[in-house]
Design a protein around this motif. Structure first.
Motif, PDB file in Angstrom:
ATOM      1  N   GLY A 223     -46.511  31.769 -11.432  1.00  0.00           N
ATOM      2  CA  GLY A 223     -47.221  30.487 -11.470  1.00  0.00           C
ATOM      3  C   GLY A 223     -46.273  29.316 -11.612  1.00  0.00           C
ATOM      4  N   TRP A 224     -45.330  29.421 -12.537  1.00  0.00           N
ATOM      5  CA  TRP A 224     -44.358  28.340 -12.725  1.00  0.00           C
ATOM      6  C   TRP A 224     -43.484  28.169 -11.485  1.00  0.00           C
ATOM      7  N   LEU A 225     -43.068  29.280 -10.886  1.00  0.00           N
ATOM      8  CA  LEU A 225     -42.265  29.173  -9.655  1.00  0.00           C
ATOM      9  C   LEU A 225     -43.061  28.495  -8.549  1.00  0.00           C
TER      10      LEU A 225
ATOM     11  N   ALA B  37     -36.262  17.308 -15.290  1.00  0.00           N
ATOM     12  CA  ALA B  37     -36.728  16.694 -16.539  1.00  0.00           C
ATOM     13  C   ALA B  37     -37.752  17.569 -17.247  1.00  0.00           C
ATOM     14  N   VAL B  38     -38.584  18.264 -16.495  1.00  0.00           N
ATOM     15  CA  VAL B  38     -39.627  19.095 -17.101  1.00  0.00           C
ATOM     16  C   VAL B  38     -39.036  20.375 -17.696  1.00  0.00           C
ATOM     17  N   LEU B  39     -38.059  20.944 -17.040  1.00  0.00           N
ATOM     18  CA  LEU B  39     -37.534  22.246 -17.464  1.00  0.00           C
ATOM     19  C   LEU B  39     -37.144  22.328 -18.944  1.00  0.00           C
ATOM     20  N   PRO B  40     -36.328  21.437 -19.461  1.00  0.00           N
ATOM     21  CA  PRO B  40     -35.913  21.596 -20.864  1.00  0.00           C
ATOM     22  C   PRO B  40     -36.900  21.002 -21.878  1.00  0.00           C
TER      23      PRO B  40
ATOM     24  N   ARG C  28     -43.989  25.850 -23.913  1.00  0.00           N
ATOM     25  CA  ARG C  28     -43.942  27.211 -24.459  1.00  0.00           C
ATOM     26  C   ARG C  28     -44.074  28.294 -23.389  1.00  0.00           C
ATOM     27  N   SER C  29     -45.032  28.163 -22.488  1.00  0.00           N
ATOM     28  CA  SER C  29     -45.213  29.224 -21.486  1.00  0.00           C
ATOM     29  C   SER C  29     -44.017  29.309 -20.536  1.00  0.00           C
TER      30      SER C  29
ATOM     31  N   GLU D 272     -32.037  30.057 -21.887  1.00  0.00           N
ATOM     32  CA  GLU D 272     -30.737  30.044 -21.190  1.00  0.00           C
ATOM     33  C   GLU D 272     -30.910  29.889 -19.680  1.00  0.00           C
ATOM     34  N   ASP D 273     -31.849  30.649 -19.106  1.00  0.00           N
ATOM     35  CA  ASP D 273     -32.090  30.533 -17.664  1.00  0.00           C
ATOM     36  C   ASP D 273     -32.648  29.154 -17.317  1.00  0.00           C
ATOM     37  N   ILE D 274     -33.521  28.642 -18.170  1.00  0.00           N
ATOM     38  CA  ILE D 274     -34.091  27.314 -17.938  1.00  0.00           C
ATOM     39  C   ILE D 274     -32.987  26.259 -17.934  1.00  0.00           C
ATOM     40  N   LEU D 275     -32.087  26.330 -18.901  1.00  0.00           N
ATOM     41  CA  LEU D 275     -31.004  25.347 -18.966  1.00  0.00           C
ATOM     42  C   LEU D 275     -30.045  25.487 -17.785  1.00  0.00           C
ATOM     43  N   ASP D 276     -29.822  26.704 -17.323  1.00  0.00           N
ATOM     44  CA  ASP D 276     -28.981  26.899 -16.132  1.00  0.00           C
ATOM     45  C   ASP D 276     -29.614  26.239 -14.904  1.00  0.00           C
ATOM     46  N   VAL D 277     -30.914  26.436 -14.716  1.00  0.00           N
ATOM     47  CA  VAL D 277     -31.605  25.826 -13.576  1.00  0.00           C
ATOM     48  C   VAL D 277     -31.653  24.307 -13.753  1.00  0.00           C
ATOM     49  N   HIS D 278     -31.846  23.846 -14.989  1.00  0.00           N
ATOM     50  CA  HIS D 278     -31.837  22.412 -15.288  1.00  0.00           C
ATOM     51  C   HIS D 278     -30.512  21.782 -14.849  1.00  0.00           C
ATOM     52  N   ARG D 279     -29.406  22.409 -15.211  1.00  0.00           N
ATOM     53  CA  ARG D 279     -28.082  21.906 -14.818  1.00  0.00           C
ATOM     54  C   ARG D 279     -27.936  21.897 -13.302  1.00  0.00           C
ATOM     55  N   PHE D 280     -28.328  22.998 -12.671  1.00  0.00           N
ATOM     56  CA  PHE D 280     -28.216  23.087 -11.218  1.00  0.00           C
ATOM     57  C   PHE D 280     -29.037  21.988 -10.539  1.00  0.00           C
ATOM     58  N   LEU D 281     -30.289  21.826 -10.971  1.00  0.00           N
ATOM     59  CA  LEU D 281     -31.143  20.801 -10.358  1.00  0.00           C
ATOM     60  C   LEU D 281     -30.608  19.400 -10.600  1.00  0.00           C
TER      61      LEU D 281
END
Length: 176
Positions: A15-17, A60-63, A67-68, A76-85
């Protein structure tokens, strides 16, 4: 019970993807579907601008500690994608600017906010804040400041980037 929890987590992840994929793809798809034939540089300027803004919104939404989202992917994965984006969006902003200038070389004057109206000024502020954001993030470990100070500066620059980008789009009154 463990099996149903794993299945639920996969559904939440999917869903999030789907949400993030839609935020990135739908504006470009709508633009391509609703525009008539335009010159290549005009199309590329619009597409890179839309992708950059969509990427910034996702970054901006990622970090934001939804909760879900955090449970589905892990911080960790969220922050990695945040940096990449963040970096990818910054590159798309620069590519957007290059396409705008390629579309009409006289528009290189847009780089001087004193010569331009509100849309270009908003874009200049947003771009400067984004560049500072990327530089600050890359240099975070080398800076001798506390994490809390760095984080607040990061958040303020992100808000400035998003607000300037939103004003740029609104004031252009194009693609709204």
């Amino acid at each position: 019970n463990l099996r149903s929890r794993a299945m639920a987590q996969r559904v939440v992840r999917a869903g999030w993807l789907a949400v993030f994929g839609a935020v990135l793809a739908v504006p470009v798809a709508v633009r391509l579907a609703t525009s008539g034939p335009l010159p290549l540089w005009s199309q590329l300027a619009d597409i890179t601008g839309l992708l950059a803004l969509s990427g910034l919104v996702c970054a901006a939404v990622l970090p934001s500690r939804v909760r879900s989202l955090t449970r589905a992917f892990g911080i960790e994965d969220i922050l990695d994608v945040h940096r990449f984006l963040g970096v990818a969006s910054a590159m798309l902003v620069l590519l957007h600017l290059a396409c705008v200038v390629a579309m009409n070389p006289a528009q290189v004057a847009l780089l001087d906010p004193a010569l331009n109206g509100p849309p270009a000024k908003a874009a200049s502020v947003a771009t400067a804040a984004l560049v500072m954001l990327v530089v600050l993030s890359a240099a975070r470990r080398r800076l001798e400041q506390r994490y809390e100070v760095w984080r607040w500066i990061h958040v303020l620059l992100a808000i400035t980037t998003l607000a300037g980008s939103a004003l740029h789009v609104l004031w252009l009154n194009h693609l709204i």
